[in-house]
Scaffold this motif. Structure first.
Motif, mmCIF file in Angstrom:
data_model
loop_
_atom_site.group_PDB
_atom_site.id
_atom_site.type_symbol
_atom_site.label_atom_id
_atom_site.label_comp_id
_atom_site.label_asym_id
_atom_site.label_seq_id
_atom_site.Cartn_x
_atom_site.Cartn_y
_atom_site.Cartn_z
ATOM 1 N N SER A 308 0.807 -1.219 0.000
ATOM 2 C CA SER A 308 0.000 0.000 0.000
ATOM 3 C C SER A 308 0.840 1.268 0.000
ATOM 4 N N ALA A 309 2.151 1.157 0.256
ATOM 5 C CA ALA A 309 3.020 2.339 0.194
ATOM 6 C C ALA A 309 3.077 2.917 -1.220
ATOM 7 N N LEU A 310 2.660 2.130 -2.212
ATOM 8 C CA LEU A 310 2.609 2.629 -3.588
ATOM 9 C C LEU A 310 1.698 3.839 -3.733
ATOM 10 N N PHE A 311 0.749 3.986 -2.811
ATOM 11 C CA PHE A 311 -0.259 5.039 -2.938
ATOM 12 C C PHE A 311 0.064 6.258 -2.080
ATOM 13 N N LEU A 312 1.288 6.333 -1.551
ATOM 14 C CA LEU A 312 1.696 7.510 -0.786
ATOM 15 C C LEU A 312 1.911 8.698 -1.724
ATOM 16 N N PRO A 313 1.748 9.925 -1.211
ATOM 17 C CA PRO A 313 1.818 11.126 -2.071
ATOM 18 C C PRO A 313 3.237 11.655 -2.251
ATOM 19 N N PHE A 314 4.096 10.885 -2.899
ATOM 20 C CA PHE A 314 5.482 11.305 -3.083
ATOM 21 C C PHE A 314 5.552 12.639 -3.832
ATOM 22 N N ARG A 315 6.459 13.472 -3.379
ATOM 23 C CA ARG A 315 6.645 14.760 -4.043
ATOM 24 C C ARG A 315 7.458 14.610 -5.324
ATOM 25 N N ASP A 316 8.469 13.716 -5.302
ATOM 26 C CA ASP A 316 9.298 13.492 -6.497
ATOM 27 C C ASP A 316 9.897 12.096 -6.419
ATOM 28 N N LEU A 317 9.131 11.120 -6.846
ATOM 29 C CA LEU A 317 9.559 9.720 -6.759
ATOM 30 C C LEU A 317 10.491 9.406 -7.919
ATOM 31 N N GLY A 318 11.705 8.960 -7.588
ATOM 32 C CA GLY A 318 12.687 8.681 -8.624
ATOM 33 C C GLY A 318 13.072 7.221 -8.762
ATOM 34 N N LEU A 319 12.692 6.380 -7.773
ATOM 35 C CA LEU A 319 13.086 4.970 -7.806
ATOM 36 C C LEU A 319 12.085 4.154 -6.999
ATOM 37 N N VAL A 320 11.637 3.023 -7.577
ATOM 38 C CA VAL A 320 10.791 2.062 -6.872
ATOM 39 C C VAL A 320 11.475 0.704 -6.952
ATOM 40 N N VAL A 321 11.729 0.102 -5.793
ATOM 41 C CA VAL A 321 12.321 -1.232 -5.728
ATOM 42 C C VAL A 321 11.277 -2.196 -5.181
ATOM 43 N N VAL A 322 11.051 -3.289 -5.872
ATOM 44 C CA VAL A 322 10.162 -4.350 -5.388
ATOM 45 C C VAL A 322 11.047 -5.541 -5.048
ATOM 46 N N ASP A 323 11.318 -5.718 -3.748
ATOM 47 C CA ASP A 323 12.189 -6.816 -3.320
ATOM 48 C C ASP A 323 11.374 -8.105 -3.257
ATOM 49 N N GLU A 324 12.001 -9.237 -3.611
ATOM 50 C CA GLU A 324 11.308 -10.525 -3.704
ATOM 51 C C GLU A 324 10.056 -10.359 -4.575
ATOM 52 N N GLU A 325 10.271 -9.827 -5.774
ATOM 53 C CA GLU A 325 9.149 -9.409 -6.625
ATOM 54 C C GLU A 325 8.214 -10.560 -7.001
ATOM 55 N N HIS A 326 8.675 -11.786 -6.865
ATOM 56 C CA HIS A 326 7.854 -12.948 -7.207
ATOM 57 C C HIS A 326 6.813 -13.263 -6.141
ATOM 58 N N ASP A 327 6.925 -12.663 -4.955
ATOM 59 C CA ASP A 327 6.145 -13.094 -3.799
ATOM 60 C C ASP A 327 4.648 -12.857 -4.015
ATOM 61 N N SER A 328 3.853 -13.869 -3.683
ATOM 62 C CA SER A 328 2.407 -13.786 -3.917
ATOM 63 C C SER A 328 1.725 -12.763 -3.024
ATOM 64 N N SER A 329 2.367 -12.345 -1.931
ATOM 65 C CA SER A 329 1.732 -11.378 -1.033
ATOM 66 C C SER A 329 1.626 -9.998 -1.662
ATOM 67 N N TYR A 330 2.287 -9.769 -2.792
ATOM 68 C CA TYR A 330 2.130 -8.484 -3.477
ATOM 69 C C TYR A 330 0.769 -8.373 -4.168
ATOM 70 N N LYS A 331 0.061 -9.479 -4.281
ATOM 71 C CA LYS A 331 -1.280 -9.420 -4.875
ATOM 72 C C LYS A 331 -2.303 -9.173 -3.769
ATOM 73 N N GLN A 332 -3.032 -8.065 -3.886
ATOM 74 C CA GLN A 332 -4.118 -7.752 -2.958
ATOM 75 C C GLN A 332 -5.323 -8.588 -3.352
ATOM 76 N N GLU A 333 -5.809 -9.406 -2.413
ATOM 77 C CA GLU A 333 -6.866 -10.364 -2.738
ATOM 78 C C GLU A 333 -8.245 -9.956 -2.234
ATOM 79 N N ASP A 334 -8.363 -8.789 -1.594
ATOM 80 C CA ASP A 334 -9.686 -8.300 -1.215
ATOM 81 C C ASP A 334 -9.714 -6.786 -1.388
ATOM 82 N N GLY A 335 -10.922 -6.232 -1.426
ATOM 83 C CA GLY A 335 -11.037 -4.795 -1.677
ATOM 84 C C GLY A 335 -10.642 -4.481 -3.106
ATOM 85 N N VAL A 336 -9.673 -3.597 -3.260
ATOM 86 C CA VAL A 336 -9.119 -3.286 -4.583
ATOM 87 C C VAL A 336 -8.152 -4.408 -4.959
ATOM 88 N N LEU A 337 -8.449 -5.117 -6.034
ATOM 89 C CA LEU A 337 -7.646 -6.284 -6.423
ATOM 90 C C LEU A 337 -6.555 -5.844 -7.398
#
Length: 734
Positions: A308-337
Motif C-alpha cells: 500500500s506504500a505505492l499510494f503515498l503522495p510522493f513529491r518526487d519519486l525517482g526509484l521504486v524497488v520491489v524486493d522478492e518481486e515474485h512473492d504472492s503477497s504483493y497481490k491484494q486479494e480483497d477490496g481493490v484487487l
C-alpha cells in the motif's frame, strides 16, 4: 483527466471533487471556497449531513445547475495531490475496474488529514544550571548534549538517559530543562547519500553502476535484478537508492513481509547513517500520519513499506524497488484487487522513475518481459563473500522407513544430528499452519468442517482450538464426534508445523525448537523479535511455514529440510509448478549464508517429477524456458490474459442465475475473441455463509479486455445481497 482542467479555481467557481464515499459517478460538483483552491487540493466538503474529505479532481461535471451546488467548506493544510498520483489512481482504477472513490481510500489511509498541524511537548536544555546536580540529572543533560541540542519528547529523553519521568519534572521546575511546543510530525533524519558503502564484488559493482546510470538518466525504465540467494542484491539496489537521493529525488522499497523490515532498516541505517520512513500495518497511527505528511512534503527521502506504500503522495519519486518481486503477497486479494509488482512499474512510468524488480526466483511474467527486451536484466551468479550456494539433494520417501505418524525421514534426522552436534542451526520447512489440516472421527469417518464455509477446520493445538482458515471462525476440539457421538475417537490427520514441532521436540529433547508461523504472533513486533533471536543463535531448530522463505539471514543455519516438497504440485492451478519451484528454491537458500557450507534435503515421493528435477538442477533458465513454452502454447499468462469473476450470495440459485445470464449474454466479450468459462461452483464454494460461483474470461494478450468487461457487466445491478467482483490477472482460483 482532461488536459483543459484549470490549475486554480477562483472562489465560487464550480469544480469537481472526488471523495472516498461510494456516491454516484465518484466525483461531485461543488463551488470553490473563499480564497479559491488548487487542482489536487485536499478539501472538506458537505455530503448530506456529514463533512467528508475529498480531492479537487478537475473542472465541474455540470450535471447540476450552479445554484444547486454547495460550497467547499475549507482547504486542508496539506500539499495538493500531484498530477502523477491522480493519474496513477485513475489508471489503476481503469485497469482493475475499481471505482475511483475506493482508489482514493487507498491514497488517504492516514489519520487526521483534516486536522491542522498537531503539536507536542519537547524538552530542551534550559538556561539554568541546577543548584543540586545529581548523577541522574547529569545523565539527562548529557543525553541532550549527545543529540546536539535537539529537542526530545519526555519519553525519548527518559529512555536515552535511563531515568524516570520524575527526574525530568524536577529539572523542568529548576529551569535545567525547558518545555516547548513543536509540530508533532517532524521531518525524518537526513540520509547521507555520499556515505561510503561496502566493498562490492565485481558482479555487484557492475550491476550497481548500471543502475546508477539508469537513475541518473532521470527517465523511466524497468530492470529485473536476478541474483542467487545470498548474492547481495540488496547492496546493489542500495547503491541505486544512493544515486536517487543524490539527485534530490525520493525512493520507495517494497518488502513482502513486515518481519523483514527490522533487518532491512538496520542495513539502510548502516549504509546512509539514518533510518528511513516506514509504512505498513505494524507502525502506529501517529507514524502513519507522519510518514504520509513528510512524504508529501518531500521530507521523507526513502520509504520502506508494504504494497500500500505505492499510494503515498510522493513529491518526487525517482526509484521504486520491489524486493522478492515474485512473492504472492504483493497481490491484494480483497477490496481493490491489484498486483503491487505491476502497479509499481506503472507508478514509476508516470513519475519518470526507475523500477527495480529483485528476486532469486523471478515471476514468469518478469522473466518473460526481460526475455522480450521490455525490461533490462542484471544477473548476480554467485554468493557474496566466502559462502557458497547450498548443495541440494532429494530424499525419496518411497525408500525411507518412516513410521506412521512421523514426517522427518531417517536420512534427514541423521543429517540434522550432525549439524546440531556441530552447534549449527536446522530449518524444517512445511507450508501448512496449525497442528493438523483435518480432524476425523475414527468410528464413522466424519470430518470437522466450518459451519459457514466449505472448508475443513484446522486444529491449532497451541491455541487449543479448531480454526477455519477461510473465515477465521474458531471452535473447541470436540471430545465426542458431532455425527455419531463416539467418545475419544476424534483424530488429527496429516501434519502442520505445530505437529512437526511435537515430533522434533521428541527426536531432539535437548534442542531449542521454535516455530515461525504468522498465526502464532500477536503483533509484527513480536515476530520481528523472534526472528532477531533466531539470527542471534537463540534457537537450534526452526520450524516454519512460507514466512521463513522471505529473505531472512540466519548465519548459523546450515541445513534446510523440506518436509513435503510435493505439497502444491497437484491441482489445476496454472502457477503450481512456478510457485513450488520458487518456494523450495527460496527456502533452500536460507542454508549456508555465512562461512559454513549449507545443505538442503528435499523430502518427496515424486523425485522424478519435472519440477523436483528442476529444483535440484543448476539450470534454472531451463525451467523458466519450459514453463514459458507450456504457457505460450495454451495462450495463458503472460502470453494471454485472464479475468476472474466471482459471484456470491446467501442463495446459491441467485448466484448461479446471474452467472448463467452473463454466460448467455457475452457478446461484448466474444467480439474481442474472448472465451468464457462457467459459471461453476468455486473450489471453496461457500465462505462466511455466502455461496460462491466462479467464471473465467480468457483473452488474447493485446485484447481490450477491460473495456469489454465493462460493457458486459454494465446492464446488471447487484440487488439484495448479490455481489460480483472482477479480478484482472488473478493469482488465486479458489
Amino acid at each position: 483527466m482532461p488536459q483543459s482542467d484549470p490549475e486554480f479555481f477562483d472562489e465560487a467557481t464550480p469544480c469537481a471533487v472526488l471523495t472516498t464515499e461510494p456516491v454516484g459517478m465518484g466525483v461531485l460538483d461543488y463551488l470553490a471556497p473563499e480564497g479559491g483552491c488548487w487542482l489536487g487540493a485536499f478539501v472538506q466538503v458537505p455530503l448530506g449531513p456529514r463533512r467528508v474529505v475529498g480531492v479537487v479532481w478537475g473542472a465541474a461535471e455540470g450535471r447540476f445547475a450552479r445554484e444547486k451546488l454547495r460550497r467547499v467548506i475549507r482547504v486542508l493544510d496539506t500539499p495538493p495531490m500531484r498530477a502523477e498520483l491522480r493519474g496513477f489512481l485513475t489508471r489503476v482504477a481503469d485497469y482493475t475496474l475499481t471505482p475511483l472513490p475506493a482508489m482514493l481510500r487507498l491514497a488517504t489511509r492516514a489519520p487526521g488529514l483534516g486536522d491542522g498541524p498537531a503539536m507536542r511537548k519537547l524538552l530542551f536544555r534550559g538556561d539554568v544550571t541546577p543548584a543540586r546536580m545529581t548523577d541522574t540529572r547529569a545523565r539527562v543533560l548529557a543525553a541532550l548534549e549527545s543529540y546536539g541540542g535537539a529537542g526530545l519528547t519526555p519519553g525519548e529523553l527518559a529512555q536515552a538517559a535511563g531515568v524516570s519521568s520524575a527526574v525530568l519534572r524536577g529539572l523542568v521546575k529548576t529551569g535545567g530543562l525547558e518545555e516547548r511546543d513543536a509540530p508533532r510530525d517532524q521531518p525524518y533524519a537526513r540520509l547521507d547519500a555520499a556515505r561510503a558503502g561496502p566493498v562490492l564484488t565485481e558482479d555487484q559493482a557492475q550491476a550497481a553502476d548500471t543502475l546508477r546510470r539508469a537513475v541518473a538518466g532521470g527517465r523511466f525504465g524497468t530492470t529485473l535484478l536476478k541474483g542467487v540467494t545470498g548474492s547481495g542484491k540488496t547492496e546493489v539496489y542500495l547503491e541505486a537508492i544512493a544515486a536517487c537521493l543524490a539527485r534530490g529525488r525520493q525512493a520507495l522499497v517494497l518488502l513482502p513481509e513486515i518481519a523483514l523490515t527490522a533487518e532491512f532498516l538496520a542495513r539502510v541505517e548502516a549504509r546512509f547513517g539514518a533510518r528511513p520512513a516506514e509504512w505498513h500495518s505494524g507502525v502506529t497511527q501517529a507514524e502513519r500520519r507522519r510518514c504520509w505528511r513528510m512524504t508529501a512534503l518531500g521530507e521523507a527521502q526513502l520509504v520502506v513499506g508494504a504494497r500500500s506504500a505505492l499510494f503515498l503522495p510522493f513529491r518526487d519519486l525517482g526509484l521504486v524497488v520491489v524486493d522478492e518481486e515474485h512473492d504472492s503477497s504483493y497481490k491484494q486479494e480483497d477490496g481493490v484487487l491489484y498486483n503491487a509488482r505491476d502497479m509499481a512499474v506503472l507508478r514509476a512510468s508516470l513519475n519518470g522513475a526507475q523500477a527495480v524488480l529483485a528476486s532469486a526466483t523471478p515471476s514468469l511474467e518478469s522473466w518473460a518481459n526481460a526475455e522480450s527486451g521490455k525490461y533490462a536484466r542484471l544477473d548476480l551468479t554467485s554468493r557474496f563473500g566466502p559462502n557458497t550456494l547450498p548443495q541440494m539433494r532429494a530424499i525419496d520417501l518411497r525408500r525411507e522407513e518412516l513410521p506412521s505418524g512421523r514426517w522427518i525421514a531417517p536420512s534427514l534426522k541423521r543429517a540434522a544430528d550432525a549439524r546440531l552436534q556441530a552447534g549449527e542451526q536446522v530449518l524444517l520447512f512445511l507450508n501448512r499452519r496449525g497442528y493438523a489440516p483435518l480432524t476425523i472421527c475414527r468410528a464413522c469417518g466424519h470430518q470437522i468442517e466450518c459451519a459457514d464455509c466449505d472448508a475443513r477446520m484446522v486444529e491449532h493445538r497451541f491455541l487449543k482450538r479448531l480454526v477455519c482458515h477461510q473465515c477465521g471462525a474458531t471452535a473447541p476440539v470436540p471430545e465426542t464426534c458431532p455425527s455419531c457421538g463416539a467418545e475419544d475417537r476424534m483424530a488429527p490427520v496429516g501434519p502442520g508445523v505445530e505437529r512437526l514441532h511435537e515430533e522434533a521436540s521428541a527426536l531432539w529433547p535437548e534442542a531449542r525448537v521454535v516455530v515461525l508461523s504468522s498465526d502464532l504472533f500477536g503483533s509484527a513486533r513480536a515476530l520481528k523479535d523472534q526472528i532477531a533471536q533466531i539470527a542471534d543463535g537463540q534457537a537450534d531448530i526452526i520450524i516454519g511455514t512460507q514466512i521463513v522463505a522471505k529473505g531472512h539471514n540466519f548465519p548459523a543455519l546450515t541445513l534446510v529440510g523440506v518436509i513435503d516438497a510435493d505439497l502444491g504440485l497437484s491441482g489445476s492451478d496454472l502457477r503450481a509448478a512456478e510457485r513450488v519451484f520458487q518456494l523450495v528454491r527460496q527456502v533452500a537458500g536460507r542454508a549456508g549464508r555465512a562461512e559454513r557450507p549449507g545443505l538442503a534435503l528435499i523430502q518427496t515421493s515424486q523425485p522424478e517429477h519435472p519440477v523436483i528435477r528442476a529444483i535440484l538442477s543448476e539450470d534454472e533458465e531451463a525451467f523458466w524456458r519450459a514453463e514459458a513454452q507450456a504457457r505460450e502454447v495454451l495462450a495463458m499468462p503472460p502470453f494471454g490474459r485472464l479475468a476472474g469473476v466471482v459471484i456470491s450470495s446467501t442463495k446459491l440459485e441467485q448466484a448461479f442465475a446471474l452467472g448463467q445470464k452473463l454466460a448467455e449474454n457475452a457478446l461484448p466479450l466474444t467480439r474481442i475473441g474472448a472465451q468464457i468459462f462457467g459459471p461453476a461452483p468455486a473450489p471453496i464454494a461457500r465462505v462466511r455463509g455466502r455461496h460462491r460461483v466462479r467464471m473465467l474470461v480468457k483473452a488474447a494478450r493485446g485484447a481490450p479486455l477491460q473495456a469489454a468487461l465493462r460493457d458486459w457487466l454494465a446492464p446488471y445491478r447487484m440487488a439484495g445481497d448479490l455481489r460480483l467482483s472482477v479480478d484482472i490477472d488473478p493469482q488465486s482460483f479458489l
